[in-house]
Design a protein around this motif. Structure first.
Motif, PDB file in Angstrom:
ATOM      1  N   UNK A  99       3.508  11.919 -21.616  1.00  0.00           N
ATOM      2  CA  UNK A  99       3.719  13.191 -21.765  1.00  0.00           C
ATOM      3  C   UNK A  99       5.111  13.449 -21.193  1.00  0.00           C
ATOM      4  N   UNK A 100       5.689  14.469 -21.212  1.00  0.00           N
ATOM      5  CA  UNK A 100       6.962  14.806 -20.678  1.00  0.00           C
ATOM      6  C   UNK A 100       6.555  15.164 -19.138  1.00  0.00           C
ATOM      7  N   UNK A 101       7.369  14.538 -18.137  1.00  0.00           N
ATOM      8  CA  UNK A 101       7.196  15.039 -16.761  1.00  0.00           C
ATOM      9  C   UNK A 101       7.057  16.397 -16.657  1.00  0.00           C
ATOM     10  N   UNK A 102       6.426  16.991 -15.754  1.00  0.00           N
ATOM     11  CA  UNK A 102       6.439  18.407 -15.156  1.00  0.00           C
ATOM     12  C   UNK A 102       7.660  18.828 -14.749  1.00  0.00           C
ATOM     13  N   UNK A 103       7.890  20.247 -14.944  1.00  0.00           N
ATOM     14  CA  UNK A 103       9.292  20.544 -14.334  1.00  0.00           C
ATOM     15  C   UNK A 103       9.356  20.129 -12.769  1.00  0.00           C
ATOM     16  N   UNK A 104      10.740  19.472 -12.282  1.00  0.00           N
ATOM     17  CA  UNK A 104      10.879  19.243 -11.082  1.00  0.00           C
ATOM     18  C   UNK A 104      12.671  18.807 -10.947  1.00  0.00           C
ATOM     19  N   UNK A 105      12.809  18.241  -9.727  1.00  0.00           N
ATOM     20  CA  UNK A 105      14.177  17.804  -9.669  1.00  0.00           C
ATOM     21  C   UNK A 105      14.557  16.567 -10.092  1.00  0.00           C
ATOM     22  N   UNK A 145       0.712  -1.268   0.036  1.00  0.00           N
ATOM     23  CA  UNK A 145      -0.074   0.068  -0.055  1.00  0.00           C
ATOM     24  C   UNK A 145       0.844   1.170   0.026  1.00  0.00           C
ATOM     25  N   UNK A 146       2.203   0.994   0.474  1.00  0.00           N
ATOM     26  CA  UNK A 146       2.820   2.479   0.525  1.00  0.00           C
ATOM     27  C   UNK A 146       4.023   2.483  -0.816  1.00  0.00           C
ATOM     28  N   UNK A 147       3.649   1.472  -1.828  1.00  0.00           N
ATOM     29  CA  UNK A 147       4.591   1.418  -2.916  1.00  0.00           C
ATOM     30  C   UNK A 147       4.410   2.865  -3.505  1.00  0.00           C
ATOM     31  N   UNK A 148       5.968   3.138  -4.268  1.00  0.00           N
ATOM     32  CA  UNK A 148       5.980   4.222  -5.001  1.00  0.00           C
ATOM     33  C   UNK A 148       5.532   4.064  -6.286  1.00  0.00           C
ATOM     34  N   UNK A 149       4.924   4.987  -6.951  1.00  0.00           N
ATOM     35  CA  UNK A 149       4.564   4.663  -8.555  1.00  0.00           C
ATOM     36  C   UNK A 149       5.821   4.986  -9.266  1.00  0.00           C
ATOM     37  N   UNK A 150       5.662   4.093 -10.344  1.00  0.00           N
ATOM     38  CA  UNK A 150       6.786   4.434 -11.263  1.00  0.00           C
ATOM     39  C   UNK A 150       6.774   5.519 -12.193  1.00  0.00           C
ATOM     40  N   UNK A 151       5.815   6.280 -11.965  1.00  0.00           N
ATOM     41  CA  UNK A 151       5.800   7.617 -12.715  1.00  0.00           C
ATOM     42  C   UNK A 151       4.725   7.718 -13.867  1.00  0.00           C
ATOM     43  N   UNK A 152       4.291   6.470 -14.546  1.00  0.00           N
ATOM     44  CA  UNK A 152       3.689   6.488 -15.615  1.00  0.00           C
ATOM     45  C   UNK A 152       2.344   6.667 -15.807  1.00  0.00           C
ATOM     46  N   UNK A 153       1.692   6.449 -14.515  1.00  0.00           N
ATOM     47  CA  UNK A 153       0.462   6.484 -14.346  1.00  0.00           C
ATOM     48  C   UNK A 153      -0.406   7.887 -14.587  1.00  0.00           C
ATOM     49  N   UNK A 183      -7.596  22.245 -23.509  1.00  0.00           N
ATOM     50  CA  UNK A 183      -6.014  22.605 -23.112  1.00  0.00           C
ATOM     51  C   UNK A 183      -5.267  21.597 -22.409  1.00  0.00           C
ATOM     52  N   UNK A 184      -5.388  20.542 -22.779  1.00  0.00           N
ATOM     53  CA  UNK A 184      -4.272  19.295 -22.564  1.00  0.00           C
ATOM     54  C   UNK A 184      -2.998  19.523 -23.167  1.00  0.00           C
ATOM     55  N   UNK A 185      -2.193  19.194 -22.356  1.00  0.00           N
ATOM     56  CA  UNK A 185      -0.762  19.017 -22.974  1.00  0.00           C
ATOM     57  C   UNK A 185      -0.797  18.576 -24.469  1.00  0.00           C
ATOM     58  N   UNK A 186       0.100  18.895 -25.411  1.00  0.00           N
ATOM     59  CA  UNK A 186      -0.026  18.812 -26.739  1.00  0.00           C
ATOM     60  C   UNK A 186       0.074  17.294 -27.047  1.00  0.00           C
ATOM     61  N   UNK A 187       1.206  16.587 -26.303  1.00  0.00           N
ATOM     62  CA  UNK A 187       1.545  15.319 -26.245  1.00  0.00           C
ATOM     63  C   UNK A 187       0.037  14.306 -25.805  1.00  0.00           C
ATOM     64  N   UNK A 188      -0.650  14.788 -25.140  1.00  0.00           N
ATOM     65  CA  UNK A 188      -1.801  13.954 -24.639  1.00  0.00           C
ATOM     66  C   UNK A 188      -2.592  14.325 -25.743  1.00  0.00           C
ATOM     67  N   UNK A 189      -2.773  15.471 -26.494  1.00  0.00           N
ATOM     68  CA  UNK A 189      -3.713  15.492 -27.423  1.00  0.00           C
ATOM     69  C   UNK A 189      -3.345  14.545 -28.571  1.00  0.00           C
ATOM     70  N   UNK A 190      -2.068  14.385 -28.698  1.00  0.00           N
ATOM     71  CA  UNK A 190      -1.657  13.275 -29.727  1.00  0.00           C
ATOM     72  C   UNK A 190      -1.975  12.072 -29.305  1.00  0.00           C
ATOM     73  N   UNK A 191      -2.007  11.727 -28.023  1.00  0.00           N
ATOM     74  CA  UNK A 191      -2.541  10.490 -27.806  1.00  0.00           C
ATOM     75  C   UNK A 191      -3.888  10.351 -27.913  1.00  0.00           C
ATOM     76  N   UNK A 192      -4.905  11.378 -27.805  1.00  0.00           N
ATOM     77  CA  UNK A 192      -6.209  11.287 -27.921  1.00  0.00           C
ATOM     78  C   UNK A 192      -6.382  10.769 -29.256  1.00  0.00           C
TER      79      UNK A 192
END
Lengths: 267, 455
Positions: A202-208, A188-196, B416-425
């Motif tokens: 999409x590219x990840x949002x800006x972060x560290x 239940x405490x598992x960390x997401x792989x980041x793809x969900x 207003x989804x990110x463009x890459x998501x629009x591509x997926x749609x």
């Protein structure tokens, strides 16, 4: 010497043409159909289905995306279009039971299709494999030995927290007689792989840092040489994470179905 | 007699003020759309017993859970003494529940021990917040000036209230001893400190009176502070858990209006149900997804009043851990702030407003809506929908459902989804797959597949 047999994967259409119905529909999913890495998981799972002799079929080219990524991304309209189209196809074939190797397909068909008229018994391949092992239909011997190998299991969010399936994949791995080690954040405490949540596309949002790198570091920290997963997107993310840490020669990512097919000597 | 009258008036004002505030909060929550959550009462009560009364999810982190448990049980049990104080205050009696004999003794003894534990727990909580600075309590975009001050006010008040209780008990006990009669009840801690205030009757009487009044007035004041504070969770936790989601966490709700539209597209003979009418008889036009608080359900708004800002959600959020802007706690706190900006002011004073306090570290716009005015698309698009926040919340807040409803508005109403998501749609729309592969290739994985035949 054991011989190899060519598999002709049966489709629902062929069953219907013969006036028959299979016991179970294997829902392959987009990753299982198109992603080169995950196609190997699909093939391993079909080898197991063939080996145990269960009456199964796939939809083949009649299958379409479940709509799950669209729904997580907020596109409810597209999701429902996909879902209702798929439900029409499956209801026409009188589908009752579905197995899938993708936790995202599993979750949406099991939990979200009923509201739209699709009522099926849906099981994830981890539960299915657990049953086969418990029933003795898969002996987990005759192939590669995993005895003593250090394996860590990465929980998929859509299997774990989303549907409370934590033990089935672990039971399957336990049958390998390997050295199973847990990451600090597991179950239940598992960390997401980041793809969900449609992050896969999409590219990840800006972060560290990228989430999959954070998770891969944790997995590598266990000293495991095999990272086991049960989800196509986790597999991609963990693979990339391991590569990011330049550990791809030492640590491999496998789906639980691949490990079982290999231990059973089916490939 | 005059004392009793003053007390009665104070009690009526305090309770009246509290009721007035609760009505405002109810009005705020009712800005949300209606949604029936009355199904499965047995399962709901079970959850309430385990998660709210039993604090089950708190114990994922045992140390804070144990300390919190002292304060929680202290709150429940000490309320029995507050009841006695109310009766004593109104009717001029003294320790009116004393007739219960041994039961009263046990009650008072437990009370004193709990009061001491509350003081210890609150002191440790103050240290965690201000000295060791536990990251989830001390950092984060949403942990601006007010939430930190709020927490310190609560902890300090709780300590002071307990000290007042001890002051009353100690001096009451000493006066009884001096007068040579026995006080009903047992006071294990006060008995040890019986000589603390000396043995001058006048002084003792003053201290006892002061302690008694301070305790009860403190409680009245604290009660009226609750609606302005994160501490409101002591009330809201119970209904919030009761009405929390019963379906598997992976199930996202189905948008019914869209369902009717698609059914009509697929089957031209399908008759969608007539839209609901508002009070004026006009059809209610609902947005797809949520732009502002009225697009969320009353339960999602209730979540916001239940949040005690513990940050367990943010602490386990994969996006937040890796430095993204998203913090599930902020989503919930923003919802509360926006609800109060748009709706009623529940508070006697106005402490909760985001834009008035601290440095703004998330780039919001001047739009007067929850979306963009408080919560930015960048935060929403960082979510992996992993449910770690929902799993972590000790009071069953569903942060994810609000994130998804806000995303739905971005995608369905604004494209207003990110463009890459629009591509997926488009891939899904055109070839029924998330990637740009032709549907006719979907079955190619089965080519040249062999299995070893075992004997």
């Amino acid at each position: 010497m054991s011989e190899k047999r060519l598999i002709k994967v049966p489709t629902m259409a062929e069953y219907a043409a013969n006036g028959q119905e299979p016991e179970i529909l294997f829902w392959v999913g987009c990753a299982g159909s198109f992603d080169d890495r995950y196609k190997r998981v699909t093939r391993a799972f079909v080898q197991i289905l063939e080996h145990v002799g269960v009456k199964y079929a796939v939809l083949g080219t009649e299958e379409s995306c479940t709509g799950d990524p669209a729904k997580r991304a907020g596109n409810e309209f597209l999701f429902q279009m996909q879902a209702m189209t798929n439900i029409e196809v499956m209801n026409a074939y009188n589908v009752k039971k579905i197995v899938t190797a993708c936790p995202h397909c599993f979750n949406t068909i099991k939990n979200e299709y009923p509201d739209l008229g699709g009522n099926y018994e849906v099981i994830h391949h981890s539960t299915f494999l657990q049953q086969l092992i418990n029933e003795g239909k898969v002996a987990v011997q005759g192939g590669e030995s995993f005895k003593g190998k250090r394996i860590t299991f990465h929980d998929s969010c859509y299997l774990g927290r989303a549907n409370n399936i934590y033990e089935a994949p672990r039971d399957v791995l336990a049958a390998l007689d390997a050295d199973l080690v847990e990451m600090k954040r597991s179950r239940a405490n598992g960390l997401c792989c980041g793809a969900g949540g449609a992050q896969m596309w999409k590219e990840p949002e800006p972060g560290k840092k990228d989430i999959n790198v954070e998770r891969a570091e944790e997995a590598l920290g266990t000293g495991a040489t095999i990272i086991a997963s049960a989800c196509p997107f986790c597999m991609v993310m963990m693979n990339d994470g391991v590569k990011n840490k330049n550990q791809e020669d030492n640590v491999k990512v496998f789906d639980i179905a691949e490990l079982i097919a290999s231990a059973e000597g089916l490939n | 007699m005059v004392d009793n009258l003053i007390f009665l008036v104070v009690a009526i004002i305090a309770i009246g003020l509290f009721v007035w505030q609760i009505r405002k909060i109810t009005k705020n929550i009712n800005q949300g759309y209606d949604k029936s959550l009355a199904d499965n009462p047995a399962e709901r009560w079970n959850n309430t017993l385990l998660v709210a009364f039993g604090q089950k999810k708190m114990f994922k982190r045992p140390w804070p859970a144990i300390l919190h448990f002292f304060v929680y049980v202290g709150f429940l049990v000490i309320n029995i003494e507050v009841l006695e104080i109310l009766i004593d205050g109104i009717f001029g009696t003294h320790r009116v529940l004393g007739f219960m004999g041994p039961v009263y003794s046990v009650l008072m003894a437990v009370n004193e021990i709990l009061a001491l534990l509350v003081i210890i727990a609150c002191a440790i909580f103050l240290v965690r917040r201000n000295i060791t600075k536990v990251p989830r309590l001390a950092t984060g975009v949403e942990m601006r000036a007010w939430p930190k001050m709020d927490a310190n006010i609560i902890l300090t008040i709780e300590i002071v209230l307990m000290l007042a209780l001890f002051a009353f008990n100690i001096s009451d006990l000493k006066m009884a001893q001096l007068a040579g009669h026995e006080l009903p009840g047992a006071f294990p801690i006060s008995a040890g400190l019986i000589d603390l205030f000396g043995s001058d009757h006048g002084t003792l009487k003053t201290i006892a009176g002061f302690g008694w009044w301070f305790h009860i007035l403190g409680i009245f004041a604290f009660m009226n502070y609750l609606p302005s504070s994160k501490h409101f969770h002591i009330i809201m936790a119970f209904p919030n858990v009761y009405y929390s989601k019963l379906a598997p966490k992976g199930k996202f709700n189905t948008v019914e209006s869209i369902k009717h539209e698609i059914k009509a597209i697929m089957d031209p003979s399908y008759q969608p149900p007539a839209p609901a009418l508002d009070a004026a008889g006009q059809p209610i036009v609902q947005r797809f997804g949520a732009k502002d608080v009225e697009d969320l359900s009353w339960k999602q708004l209730m979540d916001a009043y239940t949040c005690t800002e513990c940050g367990r959600c943010t602490d386990v959020c994969p996006a937040n851990i890796t430095g993204k802007l998203l913090s599930p706690r902020k989503i919930i706190m923003d919802t509360r702030d926006r609800m109060e900006e748009k709706g009623e002011h529940p508070a006697i004073f106005k402490p909760n407003h985001y834009k008035e306090m601290g440095v703004e570290r998330v780039k919001t716009t001047d739009e007067n809506t929850l979306l963009r005015g408080y919560i930015t698309p960048e935060e929403l698009w960082a979510c992996t929908t992993c449910n770690a926040c929902v799993e972590a919340c000790p009071v069953n807040i569903d942060q994810l459902s609000t994130i998804i409803d806000l995303r739905r508005f971005l995608v369905l109403e604004e494209s207003a989804a990110p463009s890459s998501l629009n591509a997926m749609f488009s891939n899904i729309e055109n070839n029924g797959a998330v990637w740009a592969f032709p549907a006719s290739d979907r079955f190619n994985w089965a080519d040249e597949l062999y299995v070893t035949v075992k004997n």
